[in-house]
Design a protein around this motif. Structure first.
Motif, PDB file in Angstrom:
ATOM      1  N   GLU A 117       2.034  34.340  24.278  1.00 26.70           N
ATOM      2  CA  GLU A 117       3.185  34.967  23.617  1.00 26.70           C
ATOM      3  C   GLU A 117       4.383  35.037  24.557  1.00 26.70           C
ATOM      4  O   GLU A 117       5.533  34.876  24.126  1.00 26.70           O
ATOM      5  CB  GLU A 117       2.807  36.362  23.131  1.00 26.70           C
ATOM      6  CG  GLU A 117       1.866  36.348  21.928  1.00 26.70           C
ATOM      7  CD  GLU A 117       1.472  37.733  21.463  1.00 26.70           C
ATOM      8  OE1 GLU A 117       0.984  37.848  20.323  1.00 26.70           O
ATOM      9  OE2 GLU A 117       1.636  38.696  22.252  1.00 26.70           O
ATOM     10  N   ARG A 118       4.128  35.251  25.827  1.00 26.47           N
ATOM     11  CA  ARG A 118       5.229  35.366  26.790  1.00 26.47           C
ATOM     12  C   ARG A 118       5.795  34.013  27.197  1.00 26.47           C
ATOM     13  O   ARG A 118       7.013  33.842  27.308  1.00 26.47           O
ATOM     14  CB  ARG A 118       4.748  36.120  28.037  1.00 26.47           C
ATOM     15  CG  ARG A 118       5.824  36.262  29.101  1.00 26.47           C
ATOM     16  CD  ARG A 118       5.340  37.062  30.300  1.00 26.47           C
ATOM     17  NE  ARG A 118       6.365  37.181  31.322  1.00 26.47           N
ATOM     18  CZ  ARG A 118       6.189  37.783  32.491  1.00 26.47           C
ATOM     19  NH1 ARG A 118       5.013  38.345  32.778  1.00 26.47           N
ATOM     20  NH2 ARG A 118       7.171  37.849  33.363  1.00 26.47           N
ATOM     21  N   HIS A 119       4.933  33.040  27.426  1.00 27.17           N
ATOM     22  CA  HIS A 119       5.366  31.775  28.014  1.00 27.17           C
ATOM     23  C   HIS A 119       5.510  30.632  27.012  1.00 27.17           C
ATOM     24  O   HIS A 119       5.928  29.533  27.395  1.00 27.17           O
ATOM     25  CB  HIS A 119       4.386  31.358  29.116  1.00 27.17           C
ATOM     26  CG  HIS A 119       4.354  32.311  30.274  1.00 27.17           C
ATOM     27  ND1 HIS A 119       5.339  32.343  31.244  1.00 27.17           N
ATOM     28  CD2 HIS A 119       3.457  33.292  30.603  1.00 27.17           C
ATOM     29  CE1 HIS A 119       5.044  33.285  32.136  1.00 27.17           C
ATOM     30  NE2 HIS A 119       3.923  33.877  31.768  1.00 27.17           N
ATOM     31  N   ALA A 120       5.170  30.881  25.762  1.00 25.11           N
ATOM     32  CA  ALA A 120       5.331  29.842  24.739  1.00 25.11           C
ATOM     33  C   ALA A 120       6.055  30.405  23.524  1.00 25.11           C
ATOM     34  O   ALA A 120       5.534  30.387  22.406  1.00 25.11           O
ATOM     35  CB  ALA A 120       3.972  29.272  24.348  1.00 25.11           C
ATOM     36  N   PRO A 121       7.278  30.903  23.715  1.00 26.79           N
ATOM     37  CA  PRO A 121       8.052  31.400  22.568  1.00 26.79           C
ATOM     38  C   PRO A 121       8.459  30.244  21.661  1.00 26.79           C
ATOM     39  O   PRO A 121       8.282  29.070  21.998  1.00 26.79           O
ATOM     40  CB  PRO A 121       9.274  32.044  23.239  1.00 26.79           C
ATOM     41  CG  PRO A 121       9.430  31.294  24.527  1.00 26.79           C
ATOM     42  CD  PRO A 121       8.034  30.980  24.980  1.00 26.79           C
TER      43      PRO A 121
ATOM     44  N   GLY B 155       0.911  27.484  34.949  1.00 26.78           N
ATOM     45  CA  GLY B 155       0.898  28.903  34.635  1.00 26.78           C
ATOM     46  C   GLY B 155      -0.394  29.317  33.944  1.00 26.78           C
ATOM     47  O   GLY B 155      -0.965  30.374  34.237  1.00 26.78           O
ATOM     48  N   ALA B 156      -0.866  28.474  33.021  1.00 28.37           N
ATOM     49  CA  ALA B 156      -2.136  28.766  32.348  1.00 28.37           C
ATOM     50  C   ALA B 156      -3.282  28.765  33.351  1.00 28.37           C
ATOM     51  O   ALA B 156      -4.211  29.581  33.263  1.00 28.37           O
ATOM     52  CB  ALA B 156      -2.388  27.744  31.245  1.00 28.37           C
ATOM     53  N   GLY B 157      -3.213  27.851  34.317  1.00 29.05           N
ATOM     54  CA  GLY B 157      -4.247  27.838  35.359  1.00 29.05           C
ATOM     55  C   GLY B 157      -4.210  29.095  36.201  1.00 29.05           C
ATOM     56  O   GLY B 157      -5.256  29.692  36.498  1.00 29.05           O
ATOM     57  N   ALA B 158      -3.015  29.524  36.576  1.00 27.20           N
ATOM     58  CA  ALA B 158      -2.887  30.739  37.389  1.00 27.20           C
ATOM     59  C   ALA B 158      -3.379  31.966  36.632  1.00 27.20           C
ATOM     60  O   ALA B 158      -3.879  32.918  37.246  1.00 27.20           O
ATOM     61  CB  ALA B 158      -1.427  30.926  37.813  1.00 27.20           C
ATOM     62  N   ALA B 159      -3.268  31.940  35.300  1.00 23.68           N
ATOM     63  CA  ALA B 159      -3.739  33.060  34.479  1.00 23.68           C
ATOM     64  C   ALA B 159      -5.238  32.997  34.216  1.00 23.68           C
ATOM     65  O   ALA B 159      -5.794  33.890  33.566  1.00 23.68           O
ATOM     66  CB  ALA B 159      -2.982  33.087  33.152  1.00 23.68           C
ATOM     67  N   GLY B 160      -5.909  31.963  34.700  1.00 22.68           N
ATOM     68  CA  GLY B 160      -7.354  31.833  34.523  1.00 22.68           C
ATOM     69  C   GLY B 160      -7.772  31.281  33.179  1.00 22.68           C
ATOM     70  O   GLY B 160      -8.927  31.429  32.774  1.00 22.68           O
ATOM     71  N   LEU B 161      -6.850  30.587  32.483  1.00 20.07           N
ATOM     72  CA  LEU B 161      -7.121  30.135  31.123  1.00 20.07           C
ATOM     73  C   LEU B 161      -7.583  28.689  31.038  1.00 20.07           C
ATOM     74  O   LEU B 161      -7.936  28.225  29.951  1.00 20.07           O
ATOM     75  CB  LEU B 161      -5.862  30.319  30.259  1.00 20.07           C
ATOM     76  CG  LEU B 161      -5.297  31.739  30.207  1.00 20.07           C
ATOM     77  CD1 LEU B 161      -4.059  31.781  29.320  1.00 20.07           C
ATOM     78  CD2 LEU B 161      -6.345  32.736  29.722  1.00 20.07           C
ATOM     79  N   LEU B 162      -7.573  27.970  32.156  1.00 21.89           N
ATOM     80  CA  LEU B 162      -8.012  26.580  32.143  1.00 21.89           C
ATOM     81  C   LEU B 162      -9.432  26.474  32.683  1.00 21.89           C
ATOM     82  O   LEU B 162      -9.738  26.983  33.761  1.00 21.89           O
ATOM     83  CB  LEU B 162      -7.074  25.709  32.988  1.00 21.89           C
ATOM     84  CG  LEU B 162      -5.626  25.596  32.506  1.00 21.89           C
ATOM     85  CD1 LEU B 162      -4.835  24.687  33.436  1.00 21.89           C
ATOM     86  CD2 LEU B 162      -5.557  25.086  31.073  1.00 21.89           C
TER      87      LEU B 162
END
Length: 383
Positions: free
Chosen positions: A29-33, A53-60
């Motif tokens: 929601e924050r990074h894909a408006p 960014g997705a990697g840094a957030a642990g999502l990959l």
């Protein structure tokens, strides 16, 4: 969030999964408006900064073991990211291919050295993965591929062409299905930046998922180190693909399920706000019945998907059941989204309405990962 935390007791694990899903939701929601989504659709590719960014957030690739930079989560965490991508209209982001389809090949079949070299960068988003299987003359029938790798000293010399490759413009590591000695299928890992003779073709124009780069790939006497073979010997590729097909079909079904759930949510909101003949569209019995049917079909799809995931987590999801899940959910997805679009009337045909994009984005799910006709063939053979 540690691997130990992600594999704790049942109650704690449910809470941890919810927190993980919330993390995915907040990040997207924050990074894909909306403006970013539109830009990615126009340029035909998602920005690399978003991948990192997705990697840094642990999502990959959250299921990659801790020893290789991941968190060692189970398959439900992969699905949490996929479902949030579908729920929020991010179908053009190729993380499901990267994390849940391609990364497992490295986790299950790569050597220790290969894992330590590649997987931490896969988790961080520094390396993006693609699976290169489909060719102009070979789609669902992978035995018909013609790309060939011939051993020449410490290298394979690869000649051939691939098409419809998701993440094809972005990928740093390409997991390539090819024929080796004896016409057996093997999997090679192509390092795009350092492989002479490898070329990317055009970014293909598609009817949907425009932000997902989908490419042709060319190999003209491309030299790939023998050390980049996946598996202990040549000829293991078909078995490797077969071992991971059930998960691939669950991934596609999960995205389809999330997309039709989103379609229903959008349609409920629209029909309660839009008026015709002095009452909301939702007030008409036809509208209520259509939405009741959709809600029932969605609930059945969710139950079918959840049962398949439970079996997959226990390691006993068979190919026939996986085919049935993909077939039923993707075929139902198309009907549900089409019925929802009909309730939007002319506005449903307009590009600025998300329901229009949903219908276009959904169409591929009945084709990729094995077309519906292939799923029916697999099921029929078991009768």
């Amino acid at each position: 969030m540690t691997g130990a935390a992600l594999q704790s007791g049942a109650g704690d694990d449910d809470d941890t999964l919810t927190l993980f899903r919330d993390t995915a939701t907040r990040f997207f929601e924050r990074h894909a408006p909306a403006e970013a989504l539109e830009r990615w659709r126009e340029q035909g590719v998602v920005d690399r900064d978003f991948w990192r960014g997705a990697g840094a957030a642990g999502l990959l690739a959250p299921s990659v073991p801790e020893a290789y930079g991941g968190v060692g989560a189970d398959f439900r965490y992969e699905l949490a990211v996929i479902e949030e991508i579908g729920r929020l209209g991010l179908e053009g982001f190729g993380a499901p291919v990267h994390s849940a389809l391609a990364a497992p090949y490295l986790v299950h079949f790569a050597t220790e050295q290969q894992k330590r070299e590649w997987l931490p960068k896969v988790v961080s988003g520094e390396l993006v993965l693609a699976l290169a299987m489909t060719e102009p003359g070979a789609g669902s029938d992978l035995r018909g591929i013609r790309t060939r790798a011939v051993r020449d000293g410490d290298d394979y010399v690869v000649d051939g062409q691939k098409t419809f490759i998701s993440n094809g413009q972005t990928a740093d590591l390409i997991l390539l299905a090819c024929k080796t000695e004896g016409d057996r299928i093997s999997m090679l890992v192509v390092e795009a930046a350092s492989t002479p003779g490898f070329m990317r073709g055009r970014n293909l124009n598609k009817m949907g998922r425009e932000a997902q780069d989908t490419s042709e790939l060319f190999f003209e006497s491309a030299r790939v180190p023998v050390a980049n073979l996946l598996g202990p010997e040549e000829g293991q590729g078909f078995e490797q693909m077969r071992d991971l097909l059930a998960q691939e079909r669950l991934v596609i079904a999960a995205m389809a399920q999330a997309m039709m759930e989103r379609a229903l949510s959008l349609t409920l909101a629209y029909t309660k706000e839009r008026h015709a003949f002095r009452q909301p569209l939702f007030g008409f019995q036809n509208t209520q019945f259509k939405l009741a049917d959709a809600r029932t079909q969605i609930a059945a799809g969710r139950a079918f998907l959840d049962s398949g995931v439970a079996r997959h987590l226990k390691g006993d999801l068979d190919a026939v059941t996986a085919a049935m899940i993909k077939l039923w959910i993707t075929e139902t997805q198309w009907k549900v989204i089409d019925d929802c679009l009909q309730l939007f009337g002319g506005y449903g045909y307009m590009d600025e309405y998300p329901i229009s994009r949903l219908l276009r984005d959904a169409r591929i799910d009945r084709i990729h990962g094995g077309a519906s006709e292939i799923m029916r063939t697999i099921i029929a053979r078991s009768l």
